[in-house]
Design a protein around this motif. Structure first.
Motif, PDB file in Angstrom:
ATOM      1  N   ALA A  76       0.830  -1.206   0.000  1.00  0.00           N
ATOM      2  CA  ALA A  76       0.000   0.000   0.000  1.00  0.00           C
ATOM      3  C   ALA A  76       0.866   1.258   0.000  1.00  0.00           C
ATOM      4  CB  ALA A  76      -0.938  -0.004   1.203  1.00  0.00           C
ATOM      5  N   LEU A  77       1.894   1.268   0.826  1.00  0.00           N
ATOM      6  CA  LEU A  77       2.781   2.433   0.893  1.00  0.00           C
ATOM      7  C   LEU A  77       3.508   2.653  -0.424  1.00  0.00           C
ATOM      8  CD1 LEU A  77       4.332   1.964   4.455  1.00  0.00           C
ATOM      9  CD2 LEU A  77       2.753   3.765   3.737  1.00  0.00           C
ATOM     10  N   ARG A  78       4.003   1.571  -1.006  1.00  0.00           N
ATOM     11  CA  ARG A  78       4.801   1.708  -2.229  1.00  0.00           C
ATOM     12  C   ARG A  78       3.924   1.935  -3.461  1.00  0.00           C
ATOM     13  NH1 ARG A  78      10.093   0.907  -0.908  1.00  0.00           N
ATOM     14  NH2 ARG A  78      10.384   0.011   1.161  1.00  0.00           N
ATOM     15  N   THR A  79       2.683   1.508  -3.397  1.00  0.00           N
ATOM     16  CA  THR A  79       1.739   1.850  -4.462  1.00  0.00           C
ATOM     17  C   THR A  79       1.487   3.351  -4.471  1.00  0.00           C
ATOM     18  OG1 THR A  79       0.668  -0.330  -4.409  1.00  0.00           O
ATOM     19  CG2 THR A  79      -0.620   1.511  -5.304  1.00  0.00           C
ATOM     20  N   LYS A  80       1.314   3.934  -3.295  1.00  0.00           N
ATOM     21  CA  LYS A  80       1.121   5.385  -3.208  1.00  0.00           C
ATOM     22  C   LYS A  80       2.349   6.122  -3.729  1.00  0.00           C
ATOM     23  CE  LYS A  80      -2.083   5.304   0.717  1.00  0.00           C
ATOM     24  NZ  LYS A  80      -2.262   5.639   2.155  1.00  0.00           N
ATOM     25  N   LYS A  81       3.528   5.633  -3.366  1.00  0.00           N
ATOM     26  CA  LYS A  81       4.757   6.277  -3.852  1.00  0.00           C
ATOM     27  C   LYS A  81       4.834   6.205  -5.374  1.00  0.00           C
ATOM     28  CE  LYS A  81       9.769   5.872  -4.019  1.00  0.00           C
ATOM     29  NZ  LYS A  81      10.993   5.225  -3.532  1.00  0.00           N
ATOM     30  N   THR A 113      -5.984   1.469  -7.427  1.00  0.00           N
ATOM     31  CA  THR A 113      -6.160   2.472  -6.373  1.00  0.00           C
ATOM     32  C   THR A 113      -6.142   3.910  -6.902  1.00  0.00           C
ATOM     33  OG1 THR A 113      -3.778   2.385  -5.918  1.00  0.00           O
ATOM     34  CG2 THR A 113      -5.208   0.965  -4.597  1.00  0.00           C
ATOM     35  N   HIS A 114      -5.597   4.105  -8.101  1.00  0.00           N
ATOM     36  CA  HIS A 114      -5.556   5.423  -8.733  1.00  0.00           C
ATOM     37  C   HIS A 114      -6.019   5.265 -10.185  1.00  0.00           C
ATOM     38  CE1 HIS A 114      -2.790   5.654  -5.330  1.00  0.00           C
ATOM     39  NE2 HIS A 114      -2.991   6.948  -5.314  1.00  0.00           N
ATOM     40  N   PRO A 115      -7.288   4.909 -10.381  1.00  0.00           N
ATOM     41  CA  PRO A 115      -7.751   4.475 -11.704  1.00  0.00           C
ATOM     42  C   PRO A 115      -7.751   5.556 -12.775  1.00  0.00           C
ATOM     43  CG  PRO A 115      -9.586   4.664 -10.164  1.00  0.00           C
ATOM     44  CD  PRO A 115      -8.336   4.808  -9.360  1.00  0.00           C
ATOM     45  N   ASP A 116      -7.580   6.821 -12.388  1.00  0.00           N
ATOM     46  CA  ASP A 116      -7.559   7.895 -13.374  1.00  0.00           C
ATOM     47  C   ASP A 116      -6.152   8.234 -13.856  1.00  0.00           C
ATOM     48  OD1 ASP A 116      -6.795   8.811 -10.891  1.00  0.00           O
ATOM     49  OD2 ASP A 116      -7.750  10.780 -11.093  1.00  0.00           O
ATOM     50  N   LEU A 117      -5.148   7.481 -13.383  1.00  0.00           N
ATOM     51  CA  LEU A 117      -3.752   7.845 -13.619  1.00  0.00           C
ATOM     52  C   LEU A 117      -3.168   7.212 -14.880  1.00  0.00           C
ATOM     53  CD1 LEU A 117      -1.582   9.556 -12.254  1.00  0.00           C
ATOM     54  CD2 LEU A 117      -0.918   7.545 -10.912  1.00  0.00           C
ATOM     55  N   ILE A 118      -3.530   5.967 -15.153  1.00  0.00           N
ATOM     56  CA  ILE A 118      -2.953   5.195 -16.257  1.00  0.00           C
ATOM     57  C   ILE A 118      -4.019   4.999 -17.326  1.00  0.00           C
ATOM     58  CG2 ILE A 118      -1.800   3.048 -16.905  1.00  0.00           C
ATOM     59  CD1 ILE A 118      -0.174   4.538 -14.883  1.00  0.00           C
ATOM     60  N   ASP A 119      -3.716   5.425 -18.548  1.00  0.00           N
ATOM     61  CA  ASP A 119      -4.692   5.269 -19.628  1.00  0.00           C
ATOM     62  C   ASP A 119      -4.762   3.839 -20.145  1.00  0.00           C
ATOM     63  OD1 ASP A 119      -5.596   8.136 -20.205  1.00  0.00           O
ATOM     64  OD2 ASP A 119      -3.416   8.330 -20.189  1.00  0.00           O
ATOM     65  N   ALA A 120      -3.623   3.154 -20.150  1.00  0.00           N
ATOM     66  CA  ALA A 120      -3.579   1.779 -20.641  1.00  0.00           C
ATOM     67  C   ALA A 120      -2.470   1.032 -19.908  1.00  0.00           C
ATOM     68  CB  ALA A 120      -3.340   1.745 -22.137  1.00  0.00           C
ATOM     69  N   GLY A 121      -2.720  -0.224 -19.587  1.00  0.00           N
ATOM     70  CA  GLY A 121      -1.727  -1.017 -18.876  1.00  0.00           C
ATOM     71  C   GLY A 121      -1.487  -2.353 -19.550  1.00  0.00           C
ATOM     72  N   VAL A 122      -0.208  -2.710 -19.685  1.00  0.00           N
ATOM     73  CA  VAL A 122       0.191  -4.034 -20.162  1.00  0.00           C
ATOM     74  C   VAL A 122       0.725  -4.785 -18.954  1.00  0.00           C
ATOM     75  CG1 VAL A 122       1.721  -5.342 -21.664  1.00  0.00           C
ATOM     76  CG2 VAL A 122       0.751  -3.170 -22.462  1.00  0.00           C
ATOM     77  N   LEU A 123       0.011  -5.819 -18.545  1.00  0.00           N
ATOM     78  CA  LEU A 123       0.359  -6.608 -17.365  1.00  0.00           C
ATOM     79  C   LEU A 123       0.843  -7.975 -17.828  1.00  0.00           C
ATOM     80  CD1 LEU A 123      -2.824  -5.737 -15.254  1.00  0.00           C
ATOM     81  CD2 LEU A 123      -0.611  -4.556 -15.226  1.00  0.00           C
ATOM     82  N   MET A 124       2.148  -8.194 -17.756  1.00  0.00           N
ATOM     83  CA  MET A 124       2.743  -9.451 -18.202  1.00  0.00           C
ATOM     84  C   MET A 124       2.945 -10.359 -16.994  1.00  0.00           C
ATOM     85  SD  MET A 124       5.578  -7.590 -20.634  1.00  0.00           S
ATOM     86  CE  MET A 124       6.187  -9.076 -21.429  1.00  0.00           C
ATOM     87  N   HIS A 125       2.208 -11.455 -16.965  1.00  0.00           N
ATOM     88  CA  HIS A 125       2.328 -12.454 -15.892  1.00  0.00           C
ATOM     89  C   HIS A 125       2.113 -11.846 -14.505  1.00  0.00           C
ATOM     90  CE1 HIS A 125       4.019 -15.545 -18.693  1.00  0.00           C
ATOM     91  NE2 HIS A 125       4.315 -14.441 -19.357  1.00  0.00           N
ATOM     92  N   PRO A 126       0.979 -11.153 -14.302  1.00  0.00           N
ATOM     93  CA  PRO A 126       0.700 -10.591 -12.978  1.00  0.00           C
ATOM     94  C   PRO A 126       0.169 -11.652 -12.018  1.00  0.00           C
ATOM     95  CG  PRO A 126      -1.138 -10.158 -14.435  1.00  0.00           C
ATOM     96  CD  PRO A 126      -0.085 -10.857 -15.273  1.00  0.00           C
ATOM     97  N   LEU A 127       0.302 -11.385 -10.724  1.00  0.00           N
ATOM     98  CA  LEU A 127      -0.316 -12.207  -9.683  1.00  0.00           C
ATOM     99  C   LEU A 127      -0.905 -11.269  -8.639  1.00  0.00           C
ATOM    100  CD1 LEU A 127      -1.038 -14.824  -8.249  1.00  0.00           C
ATOM    101  CD2 LEU A 127       1.240 -14.787  -7.180  1.00  0.00           C
TER     102      LEU A 127
END
Length: 202
Positions: A76-81, A113-127
């Motif tokens: 949570a802390l590092r996501t905010k950062k 958590t910040h859905p207005d920040l990234i217009d498009a995301g490429v998630l390669m092998h997420p967990l």
């Protein structure tokens, strides 16, 4: 915890060019996808970010206590950062994130958590081993997930659940599978190139 990161940057070729944020996997660094990013979006501003957490010398973006067991408070802390850092890029064009494994996980967490920040995301092998809260502001955002059906680190059912979650938020979501494991294969790179082809210089 420092408020900044070590980065490798390629300046965009025009003011409205996309900004492509690159996030490496565990044990990688800011060089892992830098050349790939330049190939995929040659006119974009490229910002490759080095993880600032060390796990036995392997760089990551947040702590964990075991394989697939995350330190949720640290996350949570590092996501905010990370969100503050990306916001501080002050991009004029679209912001696109590309992350692999641990990099995909921090990118997904930022998007949740910040859905207005990234217009498009490429998630390669997420967990993502938790159930995210709804984020309806993701409606209209674009998400590409790439994964291996036999990935021992990221079970296929978790990947499908993540894709279903993004879709339920109204994001334009696609999952591209290959029959292998946690490795990146050419079919993924082809799919990513097609996904990024929606942007002006793709």
């Amino acid at each position: 915890m420092s408020e900044t990161y070590i980065t490798k940057v390629h300046e965009g070729q025009r003011p409205d060019a996309p900004t492509l944020v690159l996030l490496h996997g565990t044990g990688g660094d800011e060089n892992q996808f830098f050349n790939l990013g330049r190939q995929l979006l040659p006119q974009a501003q490229i910002v490759a970010i080095r993880g600032d957490v060390s796990e036995g010398g392997a760089l990551r973006y947040f702590r964990r206590t075991g394989e697939g067991v995350y330190d949720m408070e640290d996350l949570a802390l590092r996501t905010k950062k990370m969100a503050r850092f990306i916001e501080g890029l002050k991009a004029d064009g679209p912001v696109v994130g590309l992350g692999y494994s641990n990099g995909a996980n921090i990118l997904a967490s930022v998007m949740m958590t910040h859905p207005d920040l990234i217009d498009a995301g490429v998630l390669m092998h997420p967990l993502i081993p938790w159930s995210p809260e709804p984020a309806q502001a993701l409606a209209g955002r674009r998400v590409l997930i790439t994964a291996g059906r036999r990935d021992p680190i990221c079970p296929a059912e978790r990947t499908q659940a993540l894709g279903d979650w993004f879709g339920a938020q109204g994001a334009d979501t696609e999952i591209v599978w290959h029959e292998g494991g946690h490795e990146i294969v050419q079919d993924e790179l082809t799919a990513i190139a097609g996904f990024l082809g929606e942007y002006p210089d793709g």
